[in-house]
Design a protein around this motif. Structure first.
Motif, PDB file in Angstrom:
ATOM      1  N   ALA A   1       1.177  -0.858   0.208  1.00 15.65           N
ATOM      2  CA  ALA A   1      -0.023   0.059  -0.010  1.00 15.65           C
ATOM      3  C   ALA A   1       0.357   0.932   0.263  1.00 15.65           C
ATOM      4  CB  ALA A   1      -1.230  -0.218   1.035  1.00 15.65           C
ATOM      5  N   ASN A   2       1.746   1.459   0.874  1.00 18.78           N
ATOM      6  CA  ASN A   2       3.085   2.162   0.983  1.00 18.78           C
ATOM      7  C   ASN A   2       3.748   2.421  -0.203  1.00 18.78           C
ATOM      8  OD1 ASN A   2       1.798   3.585   3.522  1.00 18.78           O
ATOM      9  ND2 ASN A   2       3.485   2.245   4.546  1.00 18.78           N
TER      10      ASN A   2
ATOM     11  N   THR B   1       1.504   4.267  -3.071  1.00 21.01           N
ATOM     12  CA  THR B   1       1.525   5.635  -2.460  1.00 21.01           C
ATOM     13  C   THR B   1       2.743   6.150  -2.657  1.00 21.01           C
ATOM     14  OG1 THR B   1       0.426   5.108  -0.500  1.00 21.01           O
ATOM     15  CG2 THR B   1       1.010   7.732  -0.387  1.00 21.01           C
TER      16      THR B   1
ATOM     17  N   ARG C   1       2.714   7.262  -6.575  1.00 21.53           N
ATOM     18  CA  ARG C   1       1.999   8.354  -7.030  1.00 21.53           C
ATOM     19  C   ARG C   1       2.470   9.980  -6.622  1.00 21.53           C
ATOM     20  NH1 ARG C   1      -2.079   7.188  -4.047  1.00 21.53           N
ATOM     21  NH2 ARG C   1      -2.771   8.648  -3.064  1.00 21.53           N
TER      22      ARG C   1
ATOM     23  N   THR D   1      -4.244   3.665  -8.382  1.00 21.29           N
ATOM     24  CA  THR D   1      -3.495   3.442  -7.976  1.00 21.29           C
ATOM     25  C   THR D   1      -4.027   3.991  -6.235  1.00 21.29           C
ATOM     26  OG1 THR D   1      -1.842   4.764  -8.159  1.00 21.29           O
ATOM     27  CG2 THR D   1      -1.427   3.035  -8.733  1.00 21.29           C
ATOM     28  N   ASP D   2      -4.508   5.372  -6.716  1.00 22.78           N
ATOM     29  CA  ASP D   2      -5.584   5.705  -5.689  1.00 22.78           C
ATOM     30  C   ASP D   2      -6.283   4.758  -4.934  1.00 22.78           C
ATOM     31  OD1 ASP D   2      -6.259   7.553  -3.998  1.00 22.78           O
ATOM     32  OD2 ASP D   2      -7.306   8.711  -4.877  1.00 22.78           O
TER      33      ASP D   2
ATOM     34  N   ASP E   1      -4.303   1.455  -3.691  1.00 16.51           N
ATOM     35  CA  ASP E   1      -3.654   1.499  -2.045  1.00 16.51           C
ATOM     36  C   ASP E   1      -4.409   1.603  -0.393  1.00 16.51           C
ATOM     37  OD1 ASP E   1      -4.788   4.011  -1.797  1.00 16.51           O
ATOM     38  OD2 ASP E   1      -2.806   5.321  -2.194  1.00 16.51           O
ATOM     39  N   GLY E   2      -6.029   2.243  -0.323  1.00 16.54           N
ATOM     40  CA  GLY E   2      -6.650   2.388   0.564  1.00 16.54           C
ATOM     41  C   GLY E   2      -6.624   1.521   0.749  1.00 16.54           C
TER      42      GLY E   2
ATOM     43  N   GLY F   1       1.795   6.470   5.951  1.00 17.38           N
ATOM     44  CA  GLY F   1       0.219   5.947   4.630  1.00 17.38           C
ATOM     45  C   GLY F   1      -0.868   7.251   4.928  1.00 17.38           C
ATOM     46  N   LYS F   2      -0.900   7.055   6.681  1.00 15.54           N
ATOM     47  CA  LYS F   2      -1.953   8.057   6.431  1.00 15.54           C
ATOM     48  C   LYS F   2      -2.083   9.703   6.514  1.00 15.54           C
ATOM     49  CE  LYS F   2      -3.577   5.217  10.905  1.00 15.54           C
ATOM     50  NZ  LYS F   2      -3.401   5.768  12.373  1.00 15.54           N
TER      51      LYS F   2
ATOM     52  N   ASP G   1      -0.523   9.072   1.577  1.00 13.88           N
ATOM     53  CA  ASP G   1      -1.795   9.210   1.069  1.00 13.88           C
ATOM     54  C   ASP G   1      -2.548  10.712   0.454  1.00 13.88           C
ATOM     55  OD1 ASP G   1      -3.451   7.239  -0.686  1.00 13.88           O
ATOM     56  OD2 ASP G   1      -5.130   7.859   0.988  1.00 13.88           O
TER      57      ASP G   1
ATOM     58  N   ASP H   1      -2.702  12.636  -3.271  1.00 13.57           N
ATOM     59  CA  ASP H   1      -3.933  12.155  -3.423  1.00 13.57           C
ATOM     60  C   ASP H   1      -4.135  14.239  -4.258  1.00 13.57           C
ATOM     61  OD1 ASP H   1      -4.100  10.146  -3.405  1.00 13.57           O
ATOM     62  OD2 ASP H   1      -5.858  10.502  -1.918  1.00 13.57           O
TER      63      ASP H   1
END
Length: 262
Positions: free
Chosen positions: A75-76, A79, A82, A117-118, A121-122, A135-136, A139, A143
């Motif tokens: 997930a990271n 991010t 991106r 990817t957005d 990943d979440g 990540g919090k 992310d 975006d």
């Protein structure tokens, strides 16, 4: 997925913690409580011994290593991808003066990958217990960065009015700030309207990035109009939710204070 399993094991199972951070914290607690070489736990007489202290410190260092490694999950990494795509998108968008259809097509591809990817990943972070503090923070930055870069480039090239960019970016930054201001009272959940807004914005901006002509150029105008309307409407709804959340939080605190005084 190895890292997902590591998180589950650290926290005592998938439901034991809220994310990778909590799982790593569980590891740290276990390392401090159970010293290797003891019979089922850290004996009180060993706690003050130099060897026991060194082992405990080693356990904390091991837990810190787990914390550090937990950042490098799927997930990271999406991010981070991106974030890397933002400067790449800008370079492609502005290449050869910013009006070459071929370069614009490459820029659209970079933008599309970032938006796709957005979506993943979440979902991966929540489904496989890969939520981390990094990540919090990263992310939402990723975006806002890719959307902001696209809007600013389009306005700078004269393809999109500056007021549209100002409305969308102003709303996004304002709602993010609003969330931080009321976080002491609770979390404003993402609404269906907000998700629809994000999807519509992505489609509209993607259509503007491409060098479209004819009916498609007319269609993208209406898609962008819908995105602006959804941006404003959902923004006002978030403001309403924030006001309600704040009032409820204040009322609950006052009630708790009265109970304490009684």
């Amino acid at each position: 997925m190895p890292e997902a399993g590591a998180a589950s094991g650290a926290g005592g199972g998938p439901g034991a913690g809220s994310g990778r951070a909590s799982g790593a914290q569980g590891d740290e607690d276990l390392s401090a409580a159970h010293v290797p070489g003891s019979d089922g736990g850290a004996a009180p007489e060993d706690a003050g011994a130099p060897g026991g202290a060194r082992t405990a410190r080693g356990g904390k260092l091991a837990a810190a290593a787990v914390n550090q490694a937990s950042v490098w999950n799927v997930a990271n990494l999406l991010t981070m991808l991106r974030l890397v795509l933002v400067p790449a998108f800008v370079a492609l968008m502005l290449a050869d003066g910013g009006y070459d259809p071929a370069w614009r097509a490459f820029a659209w591809a970079a933008f599309a990958v970032a938006m796709i990817t957005d979506l993943f990943d979440g979902h991966l972070a929540r489904a496989y217990n890969l939520v981390t503090d990094f990540g919090k923070i990263a992310d939402p930055i990723a975006d806002k960065a890719i959307m902001g870069a696209a809007l600013i480039c389009l306005s700078a090239l004269g393809d999109l009015p500056w007021w549209v960019t100002a409305v969308i970016l102003g709303r996004e930054l304002g709602i993010t700030l609003l969330r931080f201001l009321v976080i002491r009272y609770g979390v404003i959940p993402a609404s269906r309207g907000g998700k629809l807004k994000t999807l519509t914005q992505g489609v509209a901006v993607g259509m503007y990035v491409l060098a479209l002509t004819g009916p498609l150029a007319t269609l993208r105008f209406w898609v962008m109009a819908a995105a602006v309307v959804l941006t404003v409407v959902t923004g006002l709804d978030y403001v309403r939710q924030a006001i309600v959340l704040r009032r409820r939080g204040i009322a609950e605190r006052r009630a708790a204070l009265k109970e304490t005084e009684a």
